[in-house]
Enzyme design. Structure first.
Site, short mmCIF file in Angstrom:
data_model
loop_
_atom_site.label_atom_id
_atom_site.label_comp_id
_atom_site.label_asym_id
_atom_site.label_seq_id
_atom_site.Cartn_x
_atom_site.Cartn_y
_atom_site.Cartn_z
N GLU A 139 -3.96 1.04 -5.66
CA GLU A 139 -2.94 0.20 -6.30
C GLU A 139 -2.90 0.55 -7.79
OE1 GLU A 139 -0.88 -1.41 -4.72
OE2 GLU A 139 -1.78 -2.13 -2.85
N CYS A 197 0.87 -1.18 0.00
CA CYS A 197 0.00 0.00 0.00
C CYS A 197 0.90 1.23 0.00
CB CYS A 197 -0.91 0.01 1.22
SG CYS A 197 -1.99 1.48 1.27
#
Length: 227
Positions: free
Chosen positions: A103, A2
């Site tokens: 993402e 992340c």
């Protein structure tokens, strides 16, 4: 992994949803749709028996590891018990609340960002560990010593098309257990493994490539991108 997340509600809102309306606040951070590493963000943790919401630097490197280990923004769940992360797992468990995380897919130079969030629209409670000691975090050379990282795990089936790793997200009830200093580090790891939300509880949509620039912010960066 992340590398960015959407924390576009206030710290007090997240604490209220979490059931921590009575927490001690030391947070002046503004809500952001595009949170990047190297910034101070509000997170919930328990220090000396007190529920706290503090602004903490997103990035961490132990003081003794300078020149040996790179500054990290994530920690793999399967590595939490090792020498490097174990002290933080024992005394520095925390929760970062957010609307979602980002993402990317595609080749370098043509990366497509995606916003990943809960299907039911509820906030995410992402697991973190950090150093909440009394280090002089205002001096640039010490910021990463008093920072935090998000805990990540392998992406389960159904999310691999977006990325092979993901932050560990728990329900509010289970995240509160993660913070409980009465449970051992071993119990905390087992809780994270057994209680992480499943892929079918998430959904995702493409967002504008303007998100790729860390300074870009505003609701437009999180809106679904029309095909």
């Amino acid at each position: 992994m992340c590398g960015r997340f959407d924390q576009s509600q206030t710290a007090r809102y997240y604490a209220s949803v979490f059931g921590w309306a009575d927490a001690l606040y030391d947070s002046a951070a503004d809500p952001l749709y595009n949170v990047a590493p190297g910034t101070y963000r509000p997170l919930m943790h328990i220090q000396d028996g007190v529920r706290r919401v503090d602004d903490v630097f997103w990035s961490y490197r132990a003081k003794w590891a300078e020149g040996k280990v790179p500054i990290c923004v994530n920690a793999r769940m399967d590595k939490l018990a090792n020498r490097y992360w174990a002290p933080l797992l024992k005394k520095g468990r925390a929760v970062v609340a957010a609307e979602g995380w980002y993402e990317w897919t595609g080749e370098k130079g043509h990366k497509q960002p995606w916003h990943i969030h809960r299907k039911d629209g509820q906030p995410l409670f992402m697991l973190a560990i950090g150093n909440f000691g009394t280090l002089d975090a205002q001096r640039a050379e010490h910021r990463a010593e008093a920072g935090f990282v998000l805990v990540t795990d392998d992406a389960a089936e159904g999310m691999l098309d977006i990325h092979d790793r993901r932050p560990v997200v728990l329900s509010a009830e289970d995240a509160a257990l993660w913070l409980d200093p009465a449970i051992s580090p071993e119990q905390a790891i087992e809780l994270a493994r057994q209680s992480a939300l499943k892929p079918d509880q998430f959904e995702w949509h493409k967002v504008s490539p303007m998100l790729n620039r860390a300074g870009s912010d505003g609701p437009q960066v999180a809106l679904p991108l029309e095909d």
